[in-house]
Design an enzyme around this catalytic site. Structure first.
Site, PDB file in Angstrom:
ATOM      1  CG  ASN A 207      -2.053   0.913   1.183  1.00  0.00           C
ATOM      2  OD1 ASN A 207      -2.005   1.938   0.517  1.00  0.00           O
ATOM      3  ND2 ASN A 207      -3.102   0.586   1.902  1.00  0.00           N
TER       4      ASN A 207
ATOM      5  CD  GLN B 106     -12.360   1.604   2.667  1.00  0.00           C
ATOM      6  OE1 GLN B 106     -11.310   1.356   2.101  1.00  0.00           O
ATOM      7  NE2 GLN B 106     -12.578   2.726   3.318  1.00  0.00           N
TER       8      GLN B 106
ATOM      9  CG  HIS C  68      -9.561  -1.999  -9.425  1.00  0.00           C
ATOM     10  ND1 HIS C  68      -8.785  -1.931 -10.554  1.00  0.00           N
ATOM     11  CD2 HIS C  68      -9.635  -3.305  -9.103  1.00  0.00           C
ATOM     12  CE1 HIS C  68      -8.415  -3.146 -10.902  1.00  0.00           C
ATOM     13  NE2 HIS C  68      -8.915  -3.999 -10.024  1.00  0.00           N
TER      14      HIS C  68
ATOM     15  CG  HIS D 211      -9.101  -2.051  -3.099  1.00  0.00           C
ATOM     16  ND1 HIS D 211      -9.957  -1.167  -3.738  1.00  0.00           N
ATOM     17  CD2 HIS D 211      -8.687  -1.419  -1.976  1.00  0.00           C
ATOM     18  CE1 HIS D 211     -10.041  -0.048  -3.044  1.00  0.00           C
ATOM     19  NE2 HIS D 211      -9.282  -0.175  -1.952  1.00  0.00           N
TER      20      HIS D 211
ATOM     21  CG  HIS E  10      -8.272  -2.032   2.759  1.00  0.00           C
ATOM     22  ND1 HIS E  10      -7.380  -0.976   2.656  1.00  0.00           N
ATOM     23  CD2 HIS E  10      -9.366  -1.664   2.043  1.00  0.00           C
ATOM     24  CE1 HIS E  10      -7.912  -0.027   1.915  1.00  0.00           C
ATOM     25  NE2 HIS E  10      -9.121  -0.417   1.533  1.00  0.00           N
TER      26      HIS E  10
END
Length: 154
Positions: A27, A83, A94, A96, A98
């Site tokens: 990240n 999210q 996009h 994803h 976490h």
């Protein structure tokens, strides 16, 4: 091979693991050491835009890398979160996931992590990492995934 992540290009040097339909990368603006992302290869904006095969592949990759992230960053737990949409704090359109390493008593306790996830990319006081810092972390993590990659490519 670089990958398109919404409006951002993720260089191959920051990607530490791939599967058939997904990839994992470090990240740029982590909320904790070891905060990584797993994204679908195809640029799907929302979770329900993914096919069942893409969902399966995405979560197989999350399942594969999670114990390594926990081990490498000496965590006792993980927060795994998506999210899904702007109202949920998604800043890159996009899909994803976490993966955030956690330890007892960390400053993200009491579910504060969800508040932080929604706002951390918008804050100026959180340092963006350099490409070199990201490449160093990705290189470290790649070592854990180069062996036995064939069994996970299915």
């Amino acid at each position: 091979m670089s990958s398109k992540f919404g409006h951002v290009i993720i260089t191959s040097s920051c990607i530490f693991c791939r599967s058939a339909l997904s990839y994992a990368f470090v990240n740029k603006k982590p909320i904790a050491p070891g905060h990584v992302l797993v994204a679908s290869d195809r640029e799907a904006k929302r979770f329900n835009d993914l096919s069942p095969e893409e969902v399966s592949d995405l979560f197989k990759l999350v399942h594969r890398i999670s114990p390594i992230i926990q081990k490498v960053f000496n965590a006792t737990a993980l927060t795994i979160a998506i999210q899904d949409g702007a109202a949920a704090g998604q800043t890159v359109e996009h899909v994803h996931v976490h993966i955030v390493p956690r330890i007892e008593g960390d400053p993200l306790q009491d579910d504060r992590i969800y508040e932080v996830l929604q706002t951390h990319e918008k804050k100026d006081d959180i340092k963006w990492r350099t490409d070199n810092e990201m490449e160093t972390e990705a290189t470290l993590l790649k070592e854990y995934f180069e062996e036995n990659d064939d069994e996970y490519q299915q």
